[in-house]
Enzyme design. Structure first.
Site, PDB file in Angstrom:
ATOM      1  N   LYS A  13       0.819  -1.215   0.000  1.00  0.00           N
ATOM      2  CA  LYS A  13       0.000   0.000   0.000  1.00  0.00           C
ATOM      3  C   LYS A  13       0.855   1.267   0.000  1.00  0.00           C
ATOM      4  O   LYS A  13       0.614   2.173  -0.780  1.00  0.00           O
ATOM      5  CB  LYS A  13      -0.909   0.034   1.241  1.00  0.00           C
ATOM      6  CG  LYS A  13      -1.841  -1.132   1.372  1.00  0.00           C
ATOM      7  CD  LYS A  13      -2.658  -1.044   2.653  1.00  0.00           C
ATOM      8  CE  LYS A  13      -1.841  -0.942   3.915  1.00  0.00           C
ATOM      9  NZ  LYS A  13      -1.096  -2.150   4.282  1.00  0.00           N
ATOM     10  N   ARG A  88      -8.369   0.226  10.307  1.00  0.00           N
ATOM     11  CA  ARG A  88      -7.833  -1.112  10.559  1.00  0.00           C
ATOM     12  C   ARG A  88      -8.826  -1.936  11.355  1.00  0.00           C
ATOM     13  O   ARG A  88      -8.615  -3.132  11.548  1.00  0.00           O
ATOM     14  CB  ARG A  88      -6.533  -1.016  11.358  1.00  0.00           C
ATOM     15  CG  ARG A  88      -5.346  -0.639  10.480  1.00  0.00           C
ATOM     16  CD  ARG A  88      -4.154  -1.549  10.772  1.00  0.00           C
ATOM     17  NE  ARG A  88      -3.219  -1.578   9.671  1.00  0.00           N
ATOM     18  CZ  ARG A  88      -2.186  -0.755   9.533  1.00  0.00           C
ATOM     19  NH1 ARG A  88      -1.961   0.171  10.418  1.00  0.00           N
ATOM     20  NH2 ARG A  88      -1.383  -0.877   8.495  1.00  0.00           N
ATOM     21  N   ARG A 123      11.955  -5.267   3.947  1.00  0.00           N
ATOM     22  CA  ARG A 123      11.584  -3.845   3.864  1.00  0.00           C
ATOM     23  C   ARG A 123      12.600  -2.960   4.601  1.00  0.00           C
ATOM     24  O   ARG A 123      13.055  -3.268   5.682  1.00  0.00           O
ATOM     25  CB  ARG A 123      10.197  -3.641   4.472  1.00  0.00           C
ATOM     26  CG  ARG A 123       9.812  -2.173   4.629  1.00  0.00           C
ATOM     27  CD  ARG A 123       8.331  -1.942   4.700  1.00  0.00           C
ATOM     28  NE  ARG A 123       7.621  -2.715   5.702  1.00  0.00           N
ATOM     29  CZ  ARG A 123       6.301  -2.764   5.783  1.00  0.00           C
ATOM     30  NH1 ARG A 123       5.550  -2.101   4.926  1.00  0.00           N
ATOM     31  NH2 ARG A 123       5.718  -3.473   6.715  1.00  0.00           N
ATOM     32  N   ARG A 156      12.059  -1.607  10.204  1.00  0.00           N
ATOM     33  CA  ARG A 156      11.003  -1.342  11.178  1.00  0.00           C
ATOM     34  C   ARG A 156      10.996  -2.436  12.240  1.00  0.00           C
ATOM     35  O   ARG A 156      11.063  -3.616  11.919  1.00  0.00           O
ATOM     36  CB  ARG A 156       9.647  -1.287  10.471  1.00  0.00           C
ATOM     37  CG  ARG A 156       9.430   0.017   9.748  1.00  0.00           C
ATOM     38  CD  ARG A 156       8.241  -0.016   8.840  1.00  0.00           C
ATOM     39  NE  ARG A 156       7.047  -0.601   9.418  1.00  0.00           N
ATOM     40  CZ  ARG A 156       5.856  -0.606   8.830  1.00  0.00           C
ATOM     41  NH1 ARG A 156       5.716  -0.037   7.643  1.00  0.00           N
ATOM     42  NH2 ARG A 156       4.821  -1.169   9.395  1.00  0.00           N
ATOM     43  N   ARG A 167       0.684  -9.364  13.453  1.00  0.00           N
ATOM     44  CA  ARG A 167      -0.053  -8.300  12.750  1.00  0.00           C
ATOM     45  C   ARG A 167      -0.962  -8.908  11.683  1.00  0.00           C
ATOM     46  O   ARG A 167      -2.072  -8.417  11.440  1.00  0.00           O
ATOM     47  CB  ARG A 167       0.927  -7.306  12.113  1.00  0.00           C
ATOM     48  CG  ARG A 167       1.698  -6.519  13.150  1.00  0.00           C
ATOM     49  CD  ARG A 167       2.894  -5.836  12.536  1.00  0.00           C
ATOM     50  NE  ARG A 167       2.535  -4.710  11.692  1.00  0.00           N
ATOM     51  CZ  ARG A 167       3.277  -4.266  10.690  1.00  0.00           C
ATOM     52  NH1 ARG A 167       4.417  -4.855  10.389  1.00  0.00           N
ATOM     53  NH2 ARG A 167       2.888  -3.237   9.983  1.00  0.00           N
TER      54      ARG A 167
HETATM   55  P1  ADP Z   1       2.412  -1.656   3.233  1.00  0.00           P
HETATM   56  O1  ADP Z   1       2.372  -0.153   3.136  1.00  0.00           O
HETATM   57  O2  ADP Z   1       1.182  -2.308   2.683  1.00  0.00           O
HETATM   58  O3  ADP Z   1       2.784  -2.156   4.601  1.00  0.00           O
HETATM   59  P2  ADP Z   1       4.862  -1.403   1.616  1.00  0.00           P
HETATM   60  O4  ADP Z   1       4.463  -0.517   0.499  1.00  0.00           O
HETATM   61  O5  ADP Z   1       5.725  -0.828   2.712  1.00  0.00           O
HETATM   62  O6  ADP Z   1       3.577  -2.167   2.246  1.00  0.00           O
HETATM   63  O7  ADP Z   1       5.615  -2.667   0.936  1.00  0.00           O
HETATM   64  C1  ADP Z   1       6.182  -3.696   1.735  1.00  0.00           C
HETATM   65  C2  ADP Z   1       7.553  -4.079   1.186  1.00  0.00           C
HETATM   66  O8  ADP Z   1       7.408  -4.728  -0.081  1.00  0.00           O
HETATM   67  C3  ADP Z   1       8.469  -2.900   0.941  1.00  0.00           C
HETATM   68  O9  ADP Z   1       9.777  -3.275   1.249  1.00  0.00           O
HETATM   69  C4  ADP Z   1       8.321  -2.590  -0.564  1.00  0.00           C
HETATM   70  O10 ADP Z   1       9.520  -2.031  -1.113  1.00  0.00           O
HETATM   71  C5  ADP Z   1       8.042  -3.977  -1.124  1.00  0.00           C
HETATM   72  N1  ADP Z   1       7.069  -3.938  -2.221  1.00  0.00           N
HETATM   73  C6  ADP Z   1       5.998  -3.136  -2.340  1.00  0.00           C
HETATM   74  N2  ADP Z   1       5.293  -3.427  -3.450  1.00  0.00           N
HETATM   75  C7  ADP Z   1       5.948  -4.470  -4.046  1.00  0.00           C
HETATM   76  C8  ADP Z   1       5.732  -5.260  -5.239  1.00  0.00           C
HETATM   77  N3  ADP Z   1       4.690  -5.035  -6.045  1.00  0.00           N
HETATM   78  N4  ADP Z   1       6.616  -6.233  -5.528  1.00  0.00           N
HETATM   79  C9  ADP Z   1       7.659  -6.482  -4.710  1.00  0.00           C
HETATM   80  N5  ADP Z   1       7.915  -5.781  -3.593  1.00  0.00           N
HETATM   81  C10 ADP Z   1       7.079  -4.790  -3.252  1.00  0.00           C
END
Ligand code: ADP
Length: 218
Positions: A13, A88, A123, A156, A167
């Site tokens: 997201k 949430r 991440r 994180r 979670r």
């Molecule tokens: P959320 O906001 O839903 O918790 P994030 O946007 O932080 O998720 O994404 C979670 C992790 O996955 C991050 O490290 C991001 O760089 C990676 N990520 C996000 N979208 C993709 C995707 N389509 N394919 C692979 N990795 C992704």
């Protein structure tokens, strides 16, 4: 245009939210980012919030809604926002509606738990800007440094594997009633609901969102 993003932690997201705000100039309200900035501070309340977050627990609905409402009113975002991380719980969804925070588009990101674990474990984030990286899927140019400022990226605390499991359990428990709530379209001011297959690369998902938005903005 008032948009909310639903999806498990790690479903992508935040990554898409950053893309959409950059492209369309819709102000982003990222609850995760707001809270991570709050916990940098040292007051008693901030330390309390930090404990909740680091253990993968949800904060009380009333606190979250107060923060969202104040943020929207203070910045004058009532008619235009991209909300990531709220609601949430069903309690938060109902409270938002009761406070007149209306929604036009709901985007639900769908991804299996196994892939979510892989994504959260890799991440890395740049706290001041909220930029999101992944060691494998979106690596920074230089190891563990932000592309723009060169500052250190961080892991994180709540991305630890057992915390992610916790979670996820909490997410699955809550999401069913939230989806049911938002699928009553007439009740929800005819908001449009889109399910996004999040098991694709970042660019493909970008394109699908551009498609959805170009139809809506016409
Ligand atoms: P959320 O906001 O839903 O918790 P994030 O946007 O932080 O998720 O994404 C979670 C992790 O996955 C991050 O490290 C991001 O760089 C990676 N990520 C996000 N979208 C993709 C995707 N389509 N394919 C692979 N990795 C992704």
């Amino acid at each position: 245009m008032r948009i909310i993003l639903l999806g498990a932690p790690g479903s992508g997201k935040g990554t898409q939210a950053k893309f959409l705000t950059d492209r369309y100039g819709i102000p982003l309200i990222s609850m995760g980012e707001i809270l991570r900035n709050i916990v940098q501070k040292k007051s008693d309340l901030c330390l309390k919030i930090k404990k909740f977050i680091n253990f993968g627990r949800l904060l009380p609905d009333s606190l979250i809604i107060d923060i969202v409402e104040n943020y929207i009113n203070y910045n004058n975002y009532r008619n235009k926002f991209l909300l990531d991380g709220v609601p949430r719980t069903i309690g938060q969804a109902i409270a938002m509606k009761n406070k007149g925070i209306l929604i036009d588009i709901i985007l639900e990101f769908v991804l299996s738990d196994a892939l979510i674990i892989e994504r959260t474990v890799g991440r890395r984030i740049h706290v001041p800007s909220g930029r999101i990286y992944h060691t494998k899927f979106k690596p920074p140019k230089y190891n563990d440094l932000d592309d723009i400022t060169g500052e250190q990226l961080v892991i994180r605390k709540d991305d630890e594997k057992n915390i992610v499991h916790k979670r996820l359990r909490e997410y699955h428990k809550n999401i069913v009633s939230i989806i049911e709530f938002y699928s009553k379209r007439s009740y929800m001011n005819n908001a449009l609901y889109f399910k996004i297959d999040a098991n694709r690369n970042i660019n493909d998902i970008n394109l699908e969102l551009v498609n959805i938005f170009s139809q809506r903005l016409r």
